[in-house]
Design an enzyme around this catalytic site. Structure first.
Site, PDB file in Angstrom:
ATOM      1  N   LYS A 204       0.624  -1.162  -0.135  1.00 52.29           N
ATOM      2  CA  LYS A 204      -0.015  -0.160   0.158  1.00 52.29           C
ATOM      3  C   LYS A 204       0.989   1.281   0.151  1.00 52.29           C
ATOM      4  O   LYS A 204       1.756   1.256   0.669  1.00 52.29           O
ATOM      5  CB  LYS A 204      -0.954   0.067   1.155  1.00 52.29           C
TER       6      LYS A 204
ATOM      7  N   SER B  63      -9.664   1.947   2.928  1.00 57.07           N
ATOM      8  CA  SER B  63      -8.704   2.763   1.955  1.00 57.07           C
ATOM      9  C   SER B  63      -7.810   2.059   1.245  1.00 57.07           C
ATOM     10  O   SER B  63      -7.080   2.395   0.373  1.00 57.07           O
ATOM     11  CB  SER B  63      -7.944   3.883   2.728  1.00 57.07           C
TER      12      SER B  63
ATOM     13  N   SER C 193     -10.095  -0.335   6.890  1.00 52.63           N
ATOM     14  CA  SER C 193      -9.308  -0.131   5.531  1.00 52.63           C
ATOM     15  C   SER C 193      -8.878  -1.340   5.166  1.00 52.63           C
ATOM     16  O   SER C 193      -8.272  -1.455   4.017  1.00 52.63           O
ATOM     17  CB  SER C 193      -8.563   1.132   5.747  1.00 52.63           C
TER      18      SER C 193
END
Length: 487
Positions: free
Chosen positions: A77, A152, A176
């Site tokens: 990420k 996210s 997330s």
């Protein structure tokens, strides 16, 4: 390389017996990403040269036969810093930021021989639940490209779900990792707060953030958590508790386990198919020998309000470092220092980030601190007590991961309150600092539905144990998307 029918074990066997080299595997992975990612938009940055160089070094050294991660291409990420590889947190303010050091988790997986092929898209500074708040692109759900992948960590989840990589790292502040895992039909673990070092994670909410793995199955997830867990002297909030082998209890089954379903999580507003999925999952656990009963977490209804005050307050403090001076975007044609701050932040931050900075700054301001931040912190304590009371009599909590399956791109992004309410089922776990994992458990109109298993603090072992038992009994996790839709 078709990752849909592979696991860490099967890939490792091919690497160990030299039927494929790390360099060949990496080339195939990069080729696969190029073929698929035009429709998915999971990646912000690909590191072709760096990944191939790393793979060649691993081949020259030889695959570590005792290490399942040796030679494995992986995605990370884009709010986890990677030395020499651009890290933007999907924000214009960090558009050209290249870190000079590795996050602790980046360093750990690198030492074990994983190959970071690229950085995945996300909501800007992890603020959002759909990956529509990225400054650069919108990620699409591999099951239906008109739907969001969740957020996210939507890029990491979509990359694994689309078969671009076998595993990825995400970060979970209020759901997330788990929510995008549910939306895309993969396994996502948010470990206990402090189980994994946050050193090198670009901070959103410092008392809530936790890095965790996203994989296609539970065993692979446990293996990846083994690699990144543990105390870190750089992070004083990381726990000194001994890290067990998370794969050691995978096959113990659930016979005798006591599982609670919170009535508050099954209340009005829950999609009918999602509710039925949880009930079906409960029946599967009963069939496997567990007892399942209803429990109560009475302060859940205050969770969204408490979470957004606490997380936004911490965000407003954490994001003050982005001032246009030390690193990141610097506005031009400024007249003075204040003008530099205002213009750099106005140009660099997106609307959702600005909204949360303003909410957080207000909550911490003189005259409002007691009414908002302090009150939210007190509610958080009540929620922790609720979980502690349940865990006196139960080993695990079973709940829906998200109120609905994946929704359409553009459907909710302009309505912040609706977006915030989508986190109602995941954020209590972050407020209480507990481990929670989403596993595929059903489908609704061709879209995956996940359920989350929530454990006692630092009891990821039992979460994995139950998740693996459910996975072995069902075939939801084995389903793969027809790219673009018509599933």
């Amino acid at each position: 390389m078709n990752y849909f029918n592979q696991s860490l074990t099967s890939i490792h066997k091919q690497l160990s017996d030299k039927s494929v080299s790390a360099e060949d595997l990496t080339k195939q992975t990069l080729e696969n990403i190029k073929n698929v990612d035009g429709d998915i938009n999971a990646f912000l940055t690909l590191d072709e040269d760096g990944a191939l160089k790393q793979a060649k070094e691993i081949d020259d050294k030889g695959i570590d036969s005792d290490n399942l991660l040796s030679g494995l291409p992986i995605a990370v990420k884009d709010n986890i810093v990677t030395k020499g590889l651009k890290t933007t947190a999907a924000s214009k303010i960090l558009e050209n930021f290249t870190p000079i050091y590795d996050a602790t988790v980046s360093e750990k997986i690198k030492k074990l021989g994983t190959i970071t092929v690229g950085k995945t898209n996300m909501d800007e500074f992890a603020m959002g639940g759909s990956t529509e708040n990225s400054a650069f692109k919108i990620t699409h759900n591999p099951w239906d490209t008109t739907k969001v992948p969740g957020g996210s960590s939507g890029g990491s989840a979509a990359a694994v779900a689309a078969g671009e990589v076998l595993a990825a790292l995400g970060a979970d502040t209020g759901g997330s990792i788990r929510q995008p895992a549910s939306f895309t039909g993969v396994v996502g673990m948010k470990p206990t707060y402090g189980r994994v070092s946050r050193w090198g994670l670009i901070a959103f909410g410092s008392s809530l953030d936790q890095i965790g793995p996203i994989t296609r199955n539970v065993a692979d997830n446990a293996t990846l958590l083994n690699a990144i867990a543990g105390h870190d002297d750089h992070d004083l909030t990381s726990s000194t508790k001994e890290v067990p082998d998370f794969t050691s209890s995978l096959n113990k089954g659930v016979k005798g386990l006591r599982i609670g379903i919170p009535s508050e999580f099954m209340a009005q507003g829950l999609d009918d198919d999602v509710k039925q999925t949880v009930l079906n999952t409960a029946e599967t656990f009963k069939k496997l020998g567990a007892t399942v009963d209803e429990v109560s977490l009475p302060h859940t209804k205050y969770g969204v309000a408490a979470y957004y005050i606490i997380s936004s307050s911490e965000a407003s403090s954490n994001l003050q470092r982005f001032d246009g001076i030390r690193y990141g975007r610097r506005a031009k044609d400024v007249k003075n220092l204040e003008d530099l701050y205002v213009k750099s932040r106005s140009e660099g931050f997106g609307d959702e980030v600005k909204r949360r900075i303003m909410l957080g700054t207000f909550s911490l301001s003189a005259g409002f601190y007691d009414a908002y931040f302090k009150k939210a912190a007190q509610v958080r304590t009540l929620m922790i007590n609720d979980f502690n009371n349940v865990f006196k009599d139960f080993d695990l909590i079973l709940a829906p991961t998200a109120p609905t399956p994946a929704y359409g791109i553009g459907e909710d992004v302009s309505d912040p309150m609706t977006m915030y309410m989508n986190d109602v089922l995941t954020l209590p776990v972050n407020l209480a600092g507990l481990p929670g994992m989403s596993v595929p458990a059903g489908f609704s109109k061709g879209l995956p539905v996940g359920v989350q298993l929530i454990g006692r603090p630092f009891d990821e072992l039992t979460v994995y144990q139950a998740g693996n038992a459910f996975e072995q009994e069902t075939d939801f996790g084995k389903q793969t998307p027809t790219m673009g839709g018509n599933n």
